[in-house]
Design a protein around this motif. Sequence first.
Motif: not given
Length: 243
Positions: A2-24
């Motif tokens: 559990h990371h208490l809702g924290q992640t480095r992943s980020a979604l913006e209109h012109d980019h996506l950073l998807q880090t392994p903790d958010t992989f589905v």
Amino acid sequence: MHHLGQTRSALEHDHLLQTPDTFVRAPLPGMTKATAIVHIGPARGARFTQYTAEFEAGGTLAPCAAQRFLYVLDGEIAVSGRRLAAGGYAYLPGGDASSVGAPAAARVAVIEKTRVELAGVPTPAMLIGDESSAAPVALNGDDGLEVRSLLPGEPAFDFAVNVMTYQPGACLPMVEIHVMEHGLLMLAGGGVYRLSDKWYPVAAGDFIWMAPHCPQWFGALGKTPARYLIYKDWNRHPLDLIP
Ligand code: UGY
Ligand code: MN
């Protein structure tokens, strides 16, 4: 974990950073003994799809109507009977009967793209290669930043896939803003990625999507080289990119 809702992943209109903790993970239609982590696709406005396929022993992918590019991250796969180990790659023109399977557990970066036709230029044939055979080219003469092109630059190919290797401290010489979009998988090391007006710490395993014209810059940090696999659309007029 559990990371208490924290992640480095980020979604913006012109980019996506998807880090392994958010992989589905979910299988795509026709996959057997395999699953997919879909990183990006047309649902977000991309003109290609990129996913990581994770195979169990005996796993297979369904045939693909579109062009398909495969890069082996771990393990070994068989592409129409040809064995590819880590660093091996294949371009498949699509709409054919080529088979993709894994004799043992394997992980593969998969890029799929509907080809933008070019008058008088035929679709390329299947191509198999290995990253180690692609000659490194110093970007703008910088020995600290090497680019290996995995596909020929000729107009028959409407996309490019390169491996970029940064020595610690090396960086892109400029903030790039260009019409091409990118799918990027961090293979090793890490650093800081500027995307639009944000700066992100990134590490091996992360995926990044950059929309057309997303401002971008990377600087490598740490004591080991940073490497990434990067897709871009290529060799086509901007008016032909949107049908
Ligand atoms: O090929 C490229 O556009 C590459 N230099 N971009 C990037 O690394 N973000
Ligand atoms: Mn770029």
